[in-house]
Structure formats: C-alpha cells, structure tokens
Enzyme design. Structure first.
Site, PDB file in Angstrom:
ATOM      1  N   LYS A  62       0.838  -1.205   0.000  1.00  0.00           N
ATOM      2  CA  LYS A  62       0.000   0.000   0.000  1.00  0.00           C
ATOM      3  C   LYS A  62       0.871   1.252   0.000  1.00  0.00           C
ATOM      4  O   LYS A  62       0.635   2.201  -0.743  1.00  0.00           O
ATOM      5  CB  LYS A  62      -0.924   0.007   1.223  1.00  0.00           C
ATOM      6  N   GLN A 106      -5.271  -1.516   9.494  1.00  0.00           N
ATOM      7  CA  GLN A 106      -5.220  -2.874   8.945  1.00  0.00           C
ATOM      8  C   GLN A 106      -5.873  -3.873   9.902  1.00  0.00           C
ATOM      9  O   GLN A 106      -5.558  -3.887  11.096  1.00  0.00           O
ATOM     10  CB  GLN A 106      -3.748  -3.247   8.680  1.00  0.00           C
ATOM     11  N   ASP A 129     -11.565   2.895   3.828  1.00  0.00           N
ATOM     12  CA  ASP A 129     -11.950   1.479   3.790  1.00  0.00           C
ATOM     13  C   ASP A 129     -13.467   1.321   3.646  1.00  0.00           C
ATOM     14  O   ASP A 129     -13.943   0.246   3.285  1.00  0.00           O
ATOM     15  CB  ASP A 129     -11.567   0.798   5.120  1.00  0.00           C
TER      16      ASP A 129
HETATM   17  N1  GUN Z   1      -7.638  -6.842   6.078  1.00  0.00           N
HETATM   18  C1  GUN Z   1      -7.975  -7.579   4.993  1.00  0.00           C
HETATM   19  N2  GUN Z   1      -8.549  -6.809   4.061  1.00  0.00           N
HETATM   20  C2  GUN Z   1      -8.588  -5.561   4.560  1.00  0.00           C
HETATM   21  C3  GUN Z   1      -9.069  -4.332   4.048  1.00  0.00           C
HETATM   22  O1  GUN Z   1      -9.600  -4.205   2.931  1.00  0.00           O
HETATM   23  N3  GUN Z   1      -8.916  -3.266   4.875  1.00  0.00           N
HETATM   24  C4  GUN Z   1      -8.361  -3.370   6.103  1.00  0.00           C
HETATM   25  N4  GUN Z   1      -8.281  -2.267   6.836  1.00  0.00           N
HETATM   26  N5  GUN Z   1      -7.913  -4.484   6.601  1.00  0.00           N
HETATM   27  C5  GUN Z   1      -8.024  -5.583   5.824  1.00  0.00           C
END
Ligand code: GUN
Length: 302
Positions: A62, A106, A129
């Site tokens: 990311k 996350q 998100d």
């Molecule tokens: N863990 C797995 N997929 C995601 C996601 O799309 N966003 C976040 N914040 N954590 C994750």
C-alpha cells in the site's frame, strides 16, 4: 464441425493486474492535477498493529503504490501488545491531521483491541476502507459513500466484462463486513437479483448453478467446484489462500477451483492477478475522492 464452428472450451481470464495498473495510472494523473491546480497532495495513513506477515506484505505494498501515485504515505506501526487506548490515540491524531485525507487501520487487530470501537473512531470522511457505520449506512440507502475497496474493485471488473448487470442472478458466497455484505449492496444497486450464501446455506452447489455471477469470498481453498458453475457465468474469486504445494513450498489459490471452473465459466478472475491488485488501486482512488471532498474541490477526471 467447420473452422468457424468453434466450441468455447475455456473462459476468458479477467486480467485484474492490468485493469488495476490502468486505474493507478489514472489516480496518478488526478494527483498531478490536484497538486498543480490546487496545491493539494492527497495523504493516506495506514496503521498496522502487530506483526501478522500477510498484513505486513499488504501494508508495504500500500505504501509503495501510494508514493508511486504521487501521494503522501504515512505508516504507523504499533506492537501487538498495544492497548485499545493507544490505537485510538493514533486514530485521533490522524483525524486531526489536515495532511491526511484517508485512514486505514489494517485488520485483523489483536484480541485486546476492539475492532468496532477503532473503526467507529475514524472520521467517516477519512474512512477510505468504507467500514464506518456511517459509510455502510450511506451505501445501503444509496447516498454517496466511501465504499469498501475490494467490493468496488470486483464491481469494476464485472461491469467492464458484462456492461449492464441489471436482472442478472448474482450469488455472493460469504457474509463478511469487508466483502460479502458490501458487495451484495453494490450488486443490488446495479439491479441484480442477489443471494448471499454462507456456512449455513443448504445446497450451495445448487445455488451456484443458478447464478449468472458468482462472487466467492469465504476463505476456503478451492471450495467452489467446476460442476457448480453455470456454463458461461462470470466468476469473481476474492479468496487468497496459501496452501501446501509439497517439497516445502506453498502456493496461492482462490476459493474457486480455477482449473475446473475455467472450463465452464464465461469469464473468471485468477488468483493471484485477479481481484487482489484491484483492492489497492481502489484504495488510492478512494483517497483521492476523500481528499477532494475534504477540500471542497471537484474530483479531476484524470
Ligand atoms: N484486512 C484484509 N482486508 C482488509 C481491508 O480491505 N482493509 C483493512 N483495513 N484491513 C483488511
């Protein structure tokens, strides 16, 4: 049989990697316009608590893509012993930072930290998100919302492949807050007839055989078999499962048995290289959208 009388023996493979690269390039052009015309650099902060190896890989990726798109990237790492108060304090600081337009914590978080409380603390305007109840609620009633990245990426691939989705029978396998529920909402918004299947569904194979669109998001390696797929259906595989490949090696597979399904489906996403790359591209796109909304600027076309 003549030369023109060919029988389709293999689905077309949906190239999410290429689609995502195009989307990231567009985001890069949008960022350049925002910087040049408005002096605005969108900023994304990613919070990682603990040492989960898969999460570390995602977070690194990311950060790299955020910088490559010309945006500001901030990474905050906390130990897996971090308390809920410590995580909330980080969220509060990022909420108040005007150079940060998007915040992603996350998941999963360690047991001592309440995930819902953390998500609830994120400023909904910065919730790239799309997990905050304000955004899930807005999505549900059809108001402009931050929509979760993986579901948005799946919808882009589906629309690119099928055009108008209205009237299609769509089966979503999995009811998570991150994928299953939001993609069901997005499919409904496109006038699909949506079924959401889960661990208690009776005769999943039969549900699947009725579907023009299958979205598999359960996290069970190769669970969906080829003979479950309606011939010509479009299959979107959200699963990312690491399995033992023998000789001490592992490999990634989806929730769909690709080798079987590719012979029956009309189109299918591979794992890796299907939905996965779309998630980060959509995260960058959401961050640009968030930055423009916060600055009161119309989003450049890119
Ligand atoms: N863990 C797995 N997929 C995601 C996601 O799309 N966003 C976040 N914040 N954590 C994750």
């Amino acid at each position: 049989m003549t030369m023109t009388d060919t029988v389709q023996e293999q689905a077309s493979i949906i190239d999410g990697k290429a689609f995502a690269a195009g989307l990231r390039a567009r985001v890069g052009r949008q960022v350049a316009v925002l910087q040049e015309k408005h002096g605005l650099t969108p900023g994304l902060a990613v919070v990682l608590v603990g040492e989960d190896p898969a999460s570390q890989v995602y977070v690194r990726s990311k950060g790299k893509h955020t910088r490559e798109a010309g945006m500001k990237s901030e990474e905050i790492r906390l130990p897996d012993t971090a308390t809920q108060e410590e995580v909330l304090a980080v969220v509060d600081r990022l909420n108040a930072d005007p150079s940060i337009h998007g915040i992603l914590v996350q998941l999963p978080l360690p047991d001592q930290v309440d995930e819902n409380a953390v998500i609830d603390r994120i400023d909904p305007a910065k919730d790239v998100d799309g997990f905050h109840v304000i955004n899930t609620g807005r999505l549900q009633v059809g108001l402009p919302a931050m929509a979760p990245c993986t579901p948005v990426g799946c919808m882009m691939l589906l629309k690119d492949r099928l055009g108008d989705l209205s009237g299609k029978r769509a089966l979503v396998i999995g009811r998570s807050n991150i994928v299953g529920k939001p993609i069901a909402m997005l499919l409904l918004a496109e006038s699909c007839t949506v079924t959401v299947a889960h661990s208690r569904t009776v005769d999943l194979a039969e549900e699947c055989r009725r579907a023009d669109i299958v979205v598999a998001a359960v996290g069970r390696p190769e669970m969906v078999r080829g003979d479950w797929i309606k011939p010509g259906a479009t299959v979107i595989d959200v699963g990312v499962n690491r399995i033992d490949a023998g000789e001490g090696k592992t490999r990634l597979v989806g929730d769909v048995c690709f080798g079987e399904a590719v012979r029956v489906a009309g189109a299918i996403t591979p794992v890796p290289g299907g939905v996965g790359p779309m998630t980060i591209a959509c995260l960058l796109a959401n961050t640009v959208t968030a930055a423009c909304r916060q600055a009161g600027i119309e989003e450049p076309a890119g």
